[in-house]
Design a protein around this motif. Structure first.
Motif, PDB file in Angstrom:
ATOM      1  N   PHE A   6       0.919  -1.196  -0.346  1.00 21.61           N
ATOM      2  CA  PHE A   6      -0.106  -0.324   0.106  1.00 21.61           C
ATOM      3  C   PHE A   6       0.190   1.255  -0.038  1.00 21.61           C
ATOM      4  CE2 PHE A   6      -2.079  -3.047   2.574  1.00 21.61           C
ATOM      5  CZ  PHE A   6      -3.313  -3.648   1.112  1.00 21.61           C
ATOM      6  N   ALA A   7       2.333   1.016  -0.218  1.00 22.64           N
ATOM      7  CA  ALA A   7       3.154   2.220  -0.363  1.00 22.64           C
ATOM      8  C   ALA A   7       2.835   3.232  -1.123  1.00 22.64           C
ATOM      9  CB  ALA A   7       4.387   1.616  -0.647  1.00 22.64           C
ATOM     10  N   GLU A   8       2.572   4.826  -0.531  1.00 24.24           N
ATOM     11  CA  GLU A   8       2.061   5.333  -1.287  1.00 24.24           C
ATOM     12  C   GLU A   8       0.890   5.994  -1.272  1.00 24.24           C
ATOM     13  OE1 GLU A   8       5.932   7.143  -3.805  1.00 24.24           O
ATOM     14  OE2 GLU A   8       6.950   6.575  -1.898  1.00 24.24           O
ATOM     15  N   CYS A   9      -0.056   5.358  -1.266  1.00 21.32           N
ATOM     16  CA  CYS A   9      -1.430   5.234  -1.693  1.00 21.32           C
ATOM     17  C   CYS A   9      -2.001   6.437  -0.735  1.00 21.32           C
ATOM     18  CB  CYS A   9      -2.017   4.194  -1.221  1.00 21.32           C
ATOM     19  SG  CYS A   9      -2.466   2.368  -2.462  1.00 21.32           S
ATOM     20  N   THR A  10      -3.281   7.107  -1.300  1.00 21.29           N
ATOM     21  CA  THR A  10      -3.964   8.123  -0.849  1.00 21.29           C
ATOM     22  C   THR A  10      -5.621   6.079  -1.127  1.00 21.29           C
ATOM     23  OG1 THR A  10      -3.638   9.496  -1.657  1.00 21.29           O
ATOM     24  CG2 THR A  10      -5.877   9.793  -0.965  1.00 21.29           C
ATOM     25  N   VAL A  11      -5.704   6.670   0.823  1.00 24.11           N
ATOM     26  CA  VAL A  11      -6.739   5.874   1.115  1.00 24.11           C
ATOM     27  C   VAL A  11      -7.835   6.461   1.720  1.00 24.11           C
ATOM     28  CG1 VAL A  11      -5.457   4.645   3.443  1.00 24.11           C
ATOM     29  CG2 VAL A  11      -7.336   4.265   2.706  1.00 24.11           C
ATOM     30  N   LEU A  12      -9.293   6.563   2.021  1.00 26.95           N
ATOM     31  CA  LEU A  12     -10.412   6.560   2.075  1.00 26.95           C
ATOM     32  C   LEU A  12     -11.208   5.581   3.172  1.00 26.95           C
ATOM     33  CD1 LEU A  12     -12.699   8.809   3.107  1.00 26.95           C
ATOM     34  CD2 LEU A  12     -13.477   7.924   0.218  1.00 26.95           C
ATOM     35  N   CYS A  78     -18.173  14.369  -0.871  1.00 29.03           N
ATOM     36  CA  CYS A  78     -17.192  14.276  -2.364  1.00 29.03           C
ATOM     37  C   CYS A  78     -17.052  14.931  -3.299  1.00 29.03           C
ATOM     38  CB  CYS A  78     -18.509  13.636  -2.873  1.00 29.03           C
ATOM     39  SG  CYS A  78     -18.957  12.053  -2.474  1.00 29.03           S
ATOM     40  N   ASN A  79     -17.619  16.148  -3.094  1.00 25.02           N
ATOM     41  CA  ASN A  79     -17.478  17.218  -3.569  1.00 25.02           C
ATOM     42  C   ASN A  79     -16.011  17.960  -3.825  1.00 25.02           C
ATOM     43  OD1 ASN A  79     -20.354  17.324  -5.722  1.00 25.02           O
ATOM     44  ND2 ASN A  79     -20.513  19.090  -4.036  1.00 25.02           N
ATOM     45  N   TRP A  80     -15.979  18.362  -2.241  1.00 27.74           N
ATOM     46  CA  TRP A  80     -14.819  18.679  -1.730  1.00 27.74           C
ATOM     47  C   TRP A  80     -13.352  17.944  -2.053  1.00 27.74           C
ATOM     48  CZ3 TRP A  80     -11.606  15.712   1.923  1.00 27.74           C
ATOM     49  CH2 TRP A  80     -10.473  16.091   2.240  1.00 27.74           C
ATOM     50  N   LEU A  81     -14.216  16.184  -1.832  1.00 27.55           N
ATOM     51  CA  LEU A  81     -12.918  15.628  -2.780  1.00 27.55           C
ATOM     52  C   LEU A  81     -12.111  15.432  -3.769  1.00 27.55           C
ATOM     53  CD1 LEU A  81     -11.351  12.357  -0.873  1.00 27.55           C
ATOM     54  CD2 LEU A  81     -13.470  11.568  -1.791  1.00 27.55           C
ATOM     55  N   ASP A  82     -13.618  15.914  -4.263  1.00 24.76           N
ATOM     56  CA  ASP A  82     -13.185  15.571  -6.333  1.00 24.76           C
ATOM     57  C   ASP A  82     -12.210  17.315  -6.341  1.00 24.76           C
ATOM     58  OD1 ASP A  82     -14.498  14.104  -7.424  1.00 24.76           O
ATOM     59  OD2 ASP A  82     -16.330  15.394  -7.691  1.00 24.76           O
ATOM     60  N   GLU A  83     -12.666  18.155  -5.422  1.00 19.86           N
ATOM     61  CA  GLU A  83     -11.510  19.574  -5.316  1.00 19.86           C
ATOM     62  C   GLU A  83     -10.311  19.744  -5.046  1.00 19.86           C
ATOM     63  OE1 GLU A  83     -14.817  22.303  -3.304  1.00 19.86           O
ATOM     64  OE2 GLU A  83     -15.941  21.907  -5.217  1.00 19.86           O
TER      65      GLU A  83
END
Ligand SMILES: NC(=O)c1ccc[n+]([C@@H]2O[C@H](COP(=O)([O-])OP(=O)(O)OC[C@H]3O[C@@H](n4cnc5c(N)ncnc54)[C@H](OP(=O)(O)O)[C@@H]3O)[C@@H](O)[C@H]2O)c1
Length: 288
Positions: A6-12, A78-83
């Motif tokens: 999972f190195a350097e991943c972005t996880v939610l 979700c909009n914040w995530l997109d932006e």
């Protein structure tokens, strides 16, 4: 399994303030670059964020207080995530809740919360995040279901049905995304000692712990280790715990008419154990 997958991943991670979700954050923190943590209890999220940052100075953490029953708030998130320009590589749809007791006596608000958090939110987040995974050319989704998804469970009727949705949806999505380099894994735990049971209980005085639950119980650390291992190995489904796994394999071969006899006996036994007060008056505050 090396966590370095999972190195350097972005996880939610949804439902990161407690139990399985918080443990996902702890086990992934040494490897991933960026973590987005979601739950309602902000004090818990802040404490976790602090803990993770101290141990893992490289880690970027975004905590977002969010009530996943609230679709408008989810939409804003979700909009914040997109932006934000953050591209989620690993989505862990973990937030969920149960409701123990007879359906006929249940409160509509609790049913609605399960339908929204366990089904609607999981589906909507997946729907919103998949396009960026497709654009990136890779991604992984881990949907937290339950062994309750594999058979109807009297006195957990709606919860088991919501998890049946999660398992079915995840399997179908996995097939659809096979050629897109996006994996979908379903985690089906048996009993795990977290706050889940306390939340699912209608009467705080009721003791829902049974000898069987104790025997089948698997630690939260083991459940998360097994789940991350399954994602790294692109497994379709993981049922942590040898005993739980074996039992579910046997259950799959039991004919439905025999299962019904067992359900009827269970339902009668539980009738008194989870007896709840008469159904309260309520106002319907929305529909799914
Ligand atoms: N524990 C078990 O025996 C077991 C077995 C099989 C499957 N599971 C599944 O595992 C997942 C995690 O459960 P757990 O055992 O870790 O339970 P838990 O300790 O009660 O944690 C549940 C998490 O979900 C979050 N959540 C619940 N409602 C929410 C809402 N409206 N908005 C935002 N977040 C919400 C909670 O955060 P806030 O309260 O702070 O919002 C919390 O972080 C669930 O999907 C559950 O169905 C658990």
């Amino acid at each position: 399994m090396s966590i370095s997958f999972f190195a350097e991943c972005t996880v939610l991670i949804t439902g990161a303030s407690a139990g399985i979700g918080r443990e996902f954050a702890r086990q992934l923190a040494p490897a991933v670059n960026t973590m987005i943590l979601v739950a309602r209890r902000n004090d818990r999220l802040e404490a976790l964020e602090l803990e993770l940052r101290i141990i893992n100075p490289h880690l970027e953490v975004f905590s977002r207080q969010l009530d996943l029953r609230d679709h408008a708030a989810l939409e804003r998130f979700c909009n914040w995530l997109d932006e934000s320009g953050l591209s989620v590589d690993l989505l862990i749809n973990n937030a969920g809740l149960g409701d123990r007791g007879a359906f006929i006596d249940s409160e509509w608000e609790r049913i609605l919360a399960m339908l929204r958090v366990n089904i609607e939110t999981l589906t909507y987040l997946t729907y919103r995040i998949l396009p960026s995974m497709r654009k990136a050319g890779f991604g992984a989704i881990l949907n937290v279901s339950s062994v309750a998804s594999l058979l109807p469970v009297p006195h957990l009727a709606v919860y088991a049905a919501t998890k049946a949705y999660v398992t079915s949806f995840s399997e179908a999505l996995r097939a659809e995304l096979r050629n897109a380099n996006i994996s979908v894994t379903t985690l089906c735990p048996g009993p795990v000692p977290t706050e889940f049971d306390a939340v699912a209980r209608r009467d705080p005085e009721t003791n829902t712990s049974t000898a069987a639950r104790e025997v089948f119980s698997v630690s939260v650390q083991e459940v998360v280790r097994r789940a991350l291992n399954a994602v790294a190995r692109d497994k379709a489904r993981v049922i942590p715990g040898t005993l739980v796994h074996l039992s579910m394999t046997i259950v799959a071969f039991i004919p439905m008419y025999l299962k019904r006899l067992i359900f009827n006996a269970q339902a009668t036994r539980k009738k008194n154990a989870f007896a709840s007060p008469a159904r309260p008056n309520y106002e319907i505050s929305g529909t799914i």
